[in-house]
Design an enzyme around this catalytic site. Structure first.
Site, short mmCIF file in Angstrom:
data_model
loop_
_atom_site.label_atom_id
_atom_site.label_comp_id
_atom_site.label_asym_id
_atom_site.label_seq_id
_atom_site.Cartn_x
_atom_site.Cartn_y
_atom_site.Cartn_z
CE LYS A 82 13.24 96.33 25.57
NZ LYS A 82 12.64 95.47 26.62
CD GLN A 83 17.26 93.88 23.80
OE1 GLN A 83 18.14 94.40 24.45
NE2 GLN A 83 16.42 93.02 24.35
CD1 TRP A 101 18.51 88.43 28.70
CD2 TRP A 101 19.66 87.75 26.91
NE1 TRP A 101 18.40 89.42 27.74
CE2 TRP A 101 19.09 89.03 26.64
CE3 TRP A 101 20.41 87.13 25.93
CZ2 TRP A 101 19.27 89.68 25.42
CZ3 TRP A 101 20.59 87.79 24.72
CH2 TRP A 101 20.04 89.04 24.47
CG ASP A 102 20.46 91.19 31.53
OD1 ASP A 102 19.55 90.43 31.14
OD2 ASP A 102 20.30 92.41 31.68
CD GLU A 148 12.64 91.61 26.29
OE1 GLU A 148 12.50 92.81 26.65
OE2 GLU A 148 13.17 90.75 27.00
#
Length: 787
Positions: free
Chosen positions: A614-615, A363-364, A501
């Site tokens: 995580k983010q 998806w980046d 994640e």
């Protein structure tokens, strides 16, 4: 790492020499001295990668010292062989060079390096190297090498080698060839995968040829090269071709004179059976090499430099007053320039800098990388979207395998679009475990459509939308309709992984659900709109995918009733069902390098039972759909989620930088921006040896353009909400908007803007909430007061 010196390499002024003069210091990245550890060597190789988006070459030293991980990668060349899933193939190399005297090689392991420096000229796309060796006998020799992959002709490369015996005369052998003895890194330390088999080696006095084939897909890779002494002319020499297994080496021996420089050059051509018929690959490649030799390297270099000038004219971003930020930003833009595909191929999470993440697209691409190309090089952005269109059949197979309808874009995608996510991986806790992203991280489906909609909004490419985009939107909407369940009054999406994640198998991830609500509404609106404006096109698409009349109504119904949990009083969005019931921790400490330290008792085995993430997850949703949330809602969620974010992903810092700017947390925003911009240059996550972090690269550009400049291009207007850090005197750049070019020059209280277009138009520009009417082809200076 970013050190400057005043001296320049004494490259020859004959032939191509003058074209290789170094650019001003602000365009140079210099790495001095040899690195001693395997990891440090490979970090340097990653950082100094050169390329053109078709072929990229890691910045390994030409003599391939112990610990190196040199490699060349070609866009779209994947193979499985004995690996778990197909991966980007390390291709034969043509940049190997070694220098010998009296049976001894001048290299790091046998000689003392008096000096050594690699210099990446980002303005010209050229990697320079200068080393002075002293061997055990006290003989000193300097080696200067410049190499490049041509930007104007992606199949061609060039290398200039200059050898100078400083304090001795005698026989010197200079070797270079084509190296097919290459392996991909395996899963375990020192494990190697062999993807290539030898098909053909040919040699002549003026050329060398190597052809190899991938073992599973049968892609043929051809390399042809010319290697010769060019200066001084008339020097007696001996030429000897040598074949060692899958290596071809051309050896030139000369009786060198003390203090005299000897210049060699190598002209290389790379092609594959993906672009040329396999049966004529040898002929086509050799013909290209002959044409290259006739034309001469100097002419090719001139055209290469002109291509780079044109690209930098469009893509450069000027920051006055902050040299570290300027150089780091330029480096990230350089990476975007050398990785833009010239055809319909994807961009991997590590670009073409290594086989890290196996070269797969995530998806980046659509969320972090695509915007740069949309705003600067729309044709490249279209190539990336064509890759997604061409892989629709694979996406349909993914959906079918999971028991759904429509098309499910793969979490990890390579050749066909069928999911190639590995079955297991070494996660942060350093243990081998099963991974579930391939079956659960389904937000990728709508991430692709978000990128498609952004492309259309900025470029106005209606032809792409009608010919390709509708099918992409409708088939993925069909997937989501079949993916949802309705246990009560609301539709829900169960067993997913969001951008965070750390938490797997969750229900109703907020990012996923909000994106799907938007996606399904977009699909229904497009169906209705095109039924009025282009009914014949819609009928053809509907026939091709067997679209039923009731489906768009169902999409709209699911969109309206899809679960999304937000507290009406606080504005807080719950990341997924039950998130707020998990054990609560916040990050209170950071290590010496500024990385978050997990609270006592929390590790990567039990972190999924806590609220630590995580983010960015909820925050990136609010960033992508900024108009859907008030500043107060954004601020409440920023203050809640930011202290609970471990930043264990390269994608995280840029999101927090942009969200920080959106909620006036500006000190944090600049700190997060610099972390993103320097992510690979300073090896912040200690894994740059495995490749460039492509999402951080794209996020760096986005933070400057969408964050500090506050620029958003709508279909009908320009929106600006700038804020510059105190040390920045000026921010200047240009972007493409439909068939126009927008020039922006921003200071702390004024914006200079000009919109160049072929026709005279009046267009609205909203600056910090105030709208002005601007005429195209006229300069304007608009004042503003930062919030």
């Amino acid at each position: 790492m970013l050190t400057g010196v005043t001296t320049r390499s004494a490259l020859s002024e004959s032939g191509t020499g003058g074209l290789f003069e170094l650019s001003p210091e602000e365009w140079l990245l210099r790495l001095k001295g040899f690195r001693k550890t395997r990891k440090a060597i490979q970090v340097n190789e990653t950082i100094m990668t050169i390329g053109n988006g078709y072929l990229n070459i890691r910045g390994s030293l030409e003599e391939l010292p112990p610990g190196h991980c040199g490699g060349m990668y070609l866009a779209g060349v994947f193979d499985k062989s004995e690996s778990d899933v197909e991966e980007l193939v390390k291709c034969p190399m043509w940049t190997d060079v070694s220098v010998w005297h009296e049976g001894e090689k001048f290299c790091q392991t046998t000689c003392k390096a008096i000096s050594h420096e690699q210099t990446l000229d980002m303005k010209k796309g050229i990697l320079h190297r200068r080393t002075v060796f002293r061997n055990p006998a006290g003989k000193i020799l300097s080696i200067e090498i410049s190499r490049l992959a041509f930007m104007h002709n992606p199949h061609r490369g060039y290398m200039k080698v200059k050898v100078t015996p400083k304090n001795f005369s005698g026989n010197i052998r200079v070797l270079s060839g084509l190296n097919g003895e290459v392996f991909n890194r395996g899963y375990f330390p020192r494990e190697l995968y062999k993807h290539l088999q030898l098909e053909k080696i040919e040699r002549g006095r003026n050329f060398m040829y190597l052809e190899m084939k991938t073992r599973e897909r049968g892609i043929r890779i051809a390399e042809a090269a010319s290697w010769k002494l060019v200066s001084p002319e008339g020097v007696p020499l001996q030429w000897e071709p040598r074949i060692y297994g899958e290596k071809f080496t051309s050896e030139i021996s000369i009786d060198a004179v003390r203090g005299r420089s000897y210049e060699f050059e190598k002209l290389a051509v790379v092609a594959t059976s993906r672009e040329f018929p396999a049966e004529s690959l040898f002929k086509d490649t050799i013909c290209q090499l002959k044409d290259y030799v006739r034309k001469g390297a100097a002419k090719e270099v001139e055209e290469h430099l002109a291509a780079w000038d044109t690209m930098w004219e469009q893509a450069d971003v000027h920051i006055d007053g902050d040299e570290p930020a300027q150089q780091a930003l330029r480096y990230n833009i350089y990476q975007l320039l050398i990785n833009g595909p010239s055809g319909p191929t994807g961009i991997g999470a590590k670009f073409l800098s290594s086989e890290g993440y196996l070269g797969h697209a995530f998806w980046d691409t659509e969320i972090f990388i695509l915007p740069f190309y949309v705003y600067n090089f729309p044709a490249t952005a279209r190539n990336l979207l064509m890759y997604r269109y061409n892989t629709l059949p694979g996406a349909m197979k993914n959906a079918e395998k999971m028991g759904y309808r429509g098309a499910k874009y793969a979490w990890e995608s390579a050749t066909t679009g069928e999911d190639v996510t590995p079955r297991f991986a070494s996660k942060l806790e350093k243990t081998i475990r099963l991974i579930y992203t391939g079956t659960e991280e389904d937000h990728i489906v709508s991430d692709v459509i978000y990128g498609l909609e952004r492309y259309f909004r900025v470029t106005g490419d209606e032809g792409f939308l009608l010919r390709y985009g509708l099918e992409m939107v409708f088939l993925t909407a069909r997937f989501w309709e079949s993916r949802t369940v309705k246990p009560g009054d609301e539709y829900e999406i169960h067993t997913v992984i969001g951008p965070d994640e750390f938490h797997e198998h969750v229900n109703n991830n907020a990012y996923t659900n909000f994106l799907v609500k938007w996606h399904l509404r977009l699909a229904a609106m497009l169906f209705k709109h095109v039924s009025k404006t282009d009914p014949d096109v819609l009928a053809a698409v509907s026939s091709r995918i067997a679209l039923q009349e009731h489906e768009p109504d169902n999409w709209l119904k699911v969109s309206r009733k899809l679960k999304f949990t937000q507290d009406p009083e606080t504005g807080l969005v719950e990341q997924f069902d039950g998130y707020f019931s998990l054990k609560d921790y916040v990050i209170e400490r950071h290590d010496r390098e500024g990385h978050p330290v997990l609270p006592q008792g929390v590790n990567f085995r039990n972190i999924g039972r806590t609220q630590l993430i995580k983010q960015a997850d909820v925050l990136i949703m609010m960033l992508l759909f900024s108009h859907a949330f008030t500043k107060e809602e954004k601020l409440a969620n920023y203050h809640y989620y930011e202290p609970r974010t471990a930043h264990k992903s390269s994608l995280s810092h840029c999101t927090h930088a942009m969200m920080g700017l959106a909620v006036s947390e500006r000190v944090n925003a600049y700190r997060y921006f610099m972390k993103t911009a320097l992510f690979d240059l300073r090896n912040l996550h200690k894994n740059t040896d495995l490749g460039i972090h492509a999402a951080a690269v794209g996020g760096t550009w986005q933070t400057v353009i969408h964050g500090f400049a506050g620029l958003m291009l709508k279909s009908d207007r320009i929106v600006l909400n700038p804020w510059l850090p105190k040390k920045w005197d000026r921010l200047a750049f240009r972007v493409r908007w439909r068939d126009r070019i927008v020039f922006l020059d921003i200071s702390h209280r004024e914006v200079s803007i000009r919109i160049d277009a072929d026709t005279d138009l009046t267009l609205p520009c909203t600056l910090n909430g105030r709208t002005s009417k601007l005429q195209t082809n006229q300069p304007y200076r608009l004042s503003y007061c930062p919030d």
